[in-house]
Scaffold this motif. Sequence first.
Motif, PDB file in Angstrom:
ATOM      1  N   TRP A  49      18.345  -4.159  15.441  1.00 16.77           N
ATOM      2  CA  TRP A  49      18.989  -3.176  16.304  1.00 16.77           C
ATOM      3  C   TRP A  49      20.246  -2.598  15.658  1.00 16.77           C
ATOM      4  CZ3 TRP A  49      16.800  -0.366  19.630  1.00 16.77           C
ATOM      5  CH2 TRP A  49      15.750  -0.851  20.432  1.00 16.77           C
ATOM      6  N   GLU A  50      20.965  -3.414  14.889  1.00 19.50           N
ATOM      7  CA  GLU A  50      22.132  -2.887  14.168  1.00 19.50           C
ATOM      8  C   GLU A  50      21.693  -1.835  13.153  1.00 19.50           C
ATOM      9  OE1 GLU A  50      25.294  -3.462  14.716  1.00 19.50           O
ATOM     10  OE2 GLU A  50      24.910  -4.927  16.314  1.00 19.50           O
ATOM     11  N   ILE A  51      20.590  -2.096  12.456  1.00 14.93           N
ATOM     12  CA  ILE A  51      20.067  -1.145  11.464  1.00 14.93           C
ATOM     13  C   ILE A  51      19.568   0.124  12.145  1.00 14.93           C
ATOM     14  CG2 ILE A  51      18.233  -0.759   9.770  1.00 14.93           C
ATOM     15  CD1 ILE A  51      18.428  -3.774   9.112  1.00 14.93           C
ATOM     16  N   LEU A  52      18.827  -0.046  13.225  1.00 13.70           N
ATOM     17  CA  LEU A  52      18.266   1.106  13.933  1.00 13.70           C
ATOM     18  C   LEU A  52      19.372   1.974  14.532  1.00 13.70           C
ATOM     19  CD1 LEU A  52      15.311  -0.740  15.701  1.00 13.70           C
ATOM     20  CD2 LEU A  52      15.104   0.954  13.873  1.00 13.70           C
ATOM     21  N   ASN A  53      20.402   1.340  15.069  1.00 10.85           N
ATOM     22  CA  ASN A  53      21.493   2.085  15.699  1.00 10.85           C
ATOM     23  C   ASN A  53      22.445   2.720  14.694  1.00 10.85           C
ATOM     24  OD1 ASN A  53      20.598   1.484  18.306  1.00 10.85           O
ATOM     25  ND2 ASN A  53      21.795  -0.412  18.400  1.00 10.85           N
ATOM     26  N   ALA A  54      22.343   2.296  13.435  1.00  8.78           N
ATOM     27  CA  ALA A  54      23.235   2.837  12.411  1.00  8.78           C
ATOM     28  C   ALA A  54      22.847   4.252  11.993  1.00  8.78           C
ATOM     29  CB  ALA A  54      23.249   1.926  11.185  1.00  8.78           C
ATOM     30  N   ASN A  68      19.095   7.113  11.503  1.00  7.11           N
ATOM     31  CA  ASN A  68      17.664   7.372  11.649  1.00  7.11           C
ATOM     32  C   ASN A  68      16.875   6.470  10.711  1.00  7.11           C
ATOM     33  OD1 ASN A  68      15.271   8.615  12.465  1.00  7.11           O
ATOM     34  ND2 ASN A  68      15.434  10.207  10.883  1.00  7.11           N
ATOM     35  N   ASN A  69      16.927   5.165  10.975  1.00  3.75           N
ATOM     36  CA  ASN A  69      16.294   4.185  10.099  1.00  3.75           C
ATOM     37  C   ASN A  69      15.042   3.595  10.732  1.00  3.75           C
ATOM     38  OD1 ASN A  69      18.438   4.219   8.080  1.00  3.75           O
ATOM     39  ND2 ASN A  69      19.689   3.209   9.639  1.00  3.75           N
ATOM     40  N   LYS A  70      14.223   2.995   9.879  1.00  3.93           N
ATOM     41  CA  LYS A  70      13.050   2.247  10.308  1.00  3.93           C
ATOM     42  C   LYS A  70      13.173   0.823   9.770  1.00  3.93           C
ATOM     43  CE  LYS A  70      10.045   5.061   8.454  1.00  3.93           C
ATOM     44  NZ  LYS A  70       8.761   5.698   8.088  1.00  3.93           N
ATOM     45  N   LYS A  92       0.852  -1.200   0.000  1.00  3.36           N
ATOM     46  CA  LYS A  92       0.000   0.000   0.000  1.00  3.36           C
ATOM     47  C   LYS A  92       0.883   1.243   0.000  1.00  3.36           C
ATOM     48  CE  LYS A  92      -3.765  -2.514   2.167  1.00  3.36           C
ATOM     49  NZ  LYS A  92      -4.688  -2.650   3.319  1.00  3.36           N
ATOM     50  N   ASP A  93       0.683   2.149   0.950  1.00  8.37           N
ATOM     51  CA  ASP A  93       1.466   3.390   0.961  1.00  8.37           C
ATOM     52  C   ASP A  93       2.640   3.318   1.925  1.00  8.37           C
ATOM     53  OD1 ASP A  93      -0.056   3.306   3.240  1.00  8.37           O
ATOM     54  OD2 ASP A  93      -0.647   5.415   3.190  1.00  8.37           O
ATOM     55  N   GLN A  94       3.020   2.097   2.332  1.00  7.94           N
ATOM     56  CA  GLN A  94       4.117   1.931   3.288  1.00  7.94           C
ATOM     57  C   GLN A  94       5.239   1.077   2.700  1.00  7.94           C
ATOM     58  OE1 GLN A  94       2.992   1.526   7.483  1.00  7.94           O
ATOM     59  NE2 GLN A  94       0.859   1.467   6.840  1.00  7.94           N
ATOM     60  N   LYS A  95       5.519   1.327   1.457  1.00  9.15           N
ATOM     61  CA  LYS A  95       6.554   0.597   0.735  1.00  9.15           C
ATOM     62  C   LYS A  95       7.937   0.950   1.285  1.00  9.15           C
ATOM     63  CE  LYS A  95       7.899  -0.058  -4.127  1.00  9.15           C
ATOM     64  NZ  LYS A  95       7.556   0.339  -5.512  1.00  9.15           N
ATOM     65  N   PRO A  96       8.735  -0.040   1.630  1.00  9.28           N
ATOM     66  CA  PRO A  96      10.084   0.233   2.160  1.00  9.28           C
ATOM     67  C   PRO A  96      11.018   0.772   1.083  1.00  9.28           C
ATOM     68  CG  PRO A  96       9.736  -2.115   1.889  1.00  9.28           C
ATOM     69  CD  PRO A  96       8.421  -1.471   1.616  1.00  9.28           C
ATOM     70  N   ASP A  97      12.139   1.335   1.537  1.00 13.39           N
ATOM     71  CA  ASP A  97      13.129   1.896   0.616  1.00 13.39           C
ATOM     72  C   ASP A  97      14.112   0.851   0.116  1.00 13.39           C
ATOM     73  OD1 ASP A  97      12.195   4.600   1.077  1.00 13.39           O
ATOM     74  OD2 ASP A  97      13.224   4.511   3.012  1.00 13.39           O
ATOM     75  N   LEU A  98      14.343  -0.180   0.923  1.00 12.89           N
ATOM     76  CA  LEU A  98      15.412  -1.128   0.629  1.00 12.89           C
ATOM     77  C   LEU A  98      15.086  -2.488   1.238  1.00 12.89           C
ATOM     78  CD1 LEU A  98      18.398  -1.409  -0.461  1.00 12.89           C
ATOM     79  CD2 LEU A  98      19.131  -0.885   1.888  1.00 12.89           C
ATOM     80  N   MET A  99      15.465  -3.550   0.533  1.00 11.98           N
ATOM     81  CA  MET A  99      15.339  -4.903   1.050  1.00 11.98           C
ATOM     82  C   MET A  99      16.714  -5.435   1.439  1.00 11.98           C
ATOM     83  SD  MET A  99      12.670  -6.737  -1.566  1.00 11.98           S
ATOM     84  CE  MET A  99      10.941  -6.283  -1.607  1.00 11.98           C
ATOM     85  N   ALA A 100      16.793  -6.095   2.589  1.00 12.75           N
ATOM     86  CA  ALA A 100      18.050  -6.711   3.024  1.00 12.75           C
ATOM     87  C   ALA A 100      17.727  -8.027   3.708  1.00 12.75           C
ATOM     88  CB  ALA A 100      18.806  -5.791   3.978  1.00 12.75           C
ATOM     89  N   GLY A 157      18.321   7.202   7.544  1.00 13.12           N
ATOM     90  CA  GLY A 157      17.090   7.745   6.976  1.00 13.12           C
ATOM     91  C   GLY A 157      16.379   6.801   6.036  1.00 13.12           C
ATOM     92  N   LYS A 158      16.582   5.497   6.206  1.00 12.27           N
ATOM     93  CA  LYS A 158      15.979   4.515   5.311  1.00 12.27           C
ATOM     94  C   LYS A 158      14.946   3.644   6.043  1.00 12.27           C
ATOM     95  CE  LYS A 158      18.524   5.423   1.651  1.00 12.27           C
ATOM     96  NZ  LYS A 158      17.920   5.968   0.407  1.00 12.27           N
ATOM     97  N   HIS A 159      13.938   3.240   5.311  1.00  8.52           N
ATOM     98  CA  HIS A 159      12.981   2.241   5.795  1.00  8.52           C
ATOM     99  C   HIS A 159      13.401   0.918   5.159  1.00  8.52           C
ATOM    100  CE1 HIS A 159       8.524   0.722   5.979  1.00  8.52           C
ATOM    101  NE2 HIS A 159       9.355   0.003   6.717  1.00  8.52           N
ATOM    102  N   ILE A 160      13.941   0.020   5.969  1.00 10.57           N
ATOM    103  CA  ILE A 160      14.537  -1.220   5.461  1.00 10.57           C
ATOM    104  C   ILE A 160      13.644  -2.407   5.774  1.00 10.57           C
ATOM    105  CG2 ILE A 160      16.517  -2.780   5.647  1.00 10.57           C
ATOM    106  CD1 ILE A 160      18.234  -0.305   6.227  1.00 10.57           C
ATOM    107  N   LEU A 161      13.366  -3.189   4.746  1.00  6.18           N
ATOM    108  CA  LEU A 161      12.603  -4.424   4.909  1.00  6.18           C
ATOM    109  C   LEU A 161      13.581  -5.558   5.141  1.00  6.18           C
ATOM    110  CD1 LEU A 161       9.791  -5.789   4.850  1.00  6.18           C
ATOM    111  CD2 LEU A 161      10.184  -6.226   2.415  1.00  6.18           C
ATOM    112  N   LEU A 162      13.578  -6.103   6.331  1.00  4.27           N
ATOM    113  CA  LEU A 162      14.471  -7.188   6.714  1.00  4.27           C
ATOM    114  C   LEU A 162      13.806  -8.522   6.399  1.00  4.27           C
ATOM    115  CD1 LEU A 162      17.157  -7.842   8.068  1.00  4.27           C
ATOM    116  CD2 LEU A 162      15.991  -7.698  10.275  1.00  4.27           C
TER     117      LEU A 162
END
Length: 217
Positions: A198-203, A205-207, A100-108, A177-182
Amino acid sequence: MILDLLFPNRCLHCNRIIEAELLVCNLCFNQINFMHYDYSENNPVKEKCKLLFPVENTYALIQFEEESLSRKIIHELKYRNREITGKILAEWATERLDFKDQKPDLMASIPLHPRKLRERGYNQLHLFTETLSKFYEIPFDHQLIKRNHYAKAQALKDKQHRIDTINTFSITKPVTGKHILLIDDVFTTGNTVSSVAWEILNAGNNKVSVLVMAMDV
């Protein structure tokens, strides 16, 4: 062609001969327990993740029950050298998953240790991630996350070892500043996903959002 005649592809459940690009026959497909939850709403994966780390959205494709067809499918991917299973699972996901309108910026995806990658010959999440990336037009980065320690398969670990994931992962490059889909295969305790999150969040301003092939119920 000759190999197809000598060793035809068979349904994982009933052993009926099926087309080469399939995992199960049409009859047995109905016995796969898909999880019918929306990505952006509360669901069992999200409830567990929220206890471990700040999470945006979550999605699980199938249920990972004992002695189930779903478990056979995941084991086919991870332990029976059938990498194409990841592509098939991703195609099933695209039929059900709407960002929907919550598409992540990156897949990892969760990485394997280099030693485990050599042993298996492939990361079971890469083809799954790449297929989703192409369909949803979301970039992926297989190098963003590094696994620092070699570990035996989760299925072979006792509970304490599953909990002990401190310093198992690290982020290899600046990301903010990224919204990452794990992406992971099976969600059990959530400790592996939490450690990476937590590694992503601490790196920066990520979601973080989470997508798994299966949830252990």
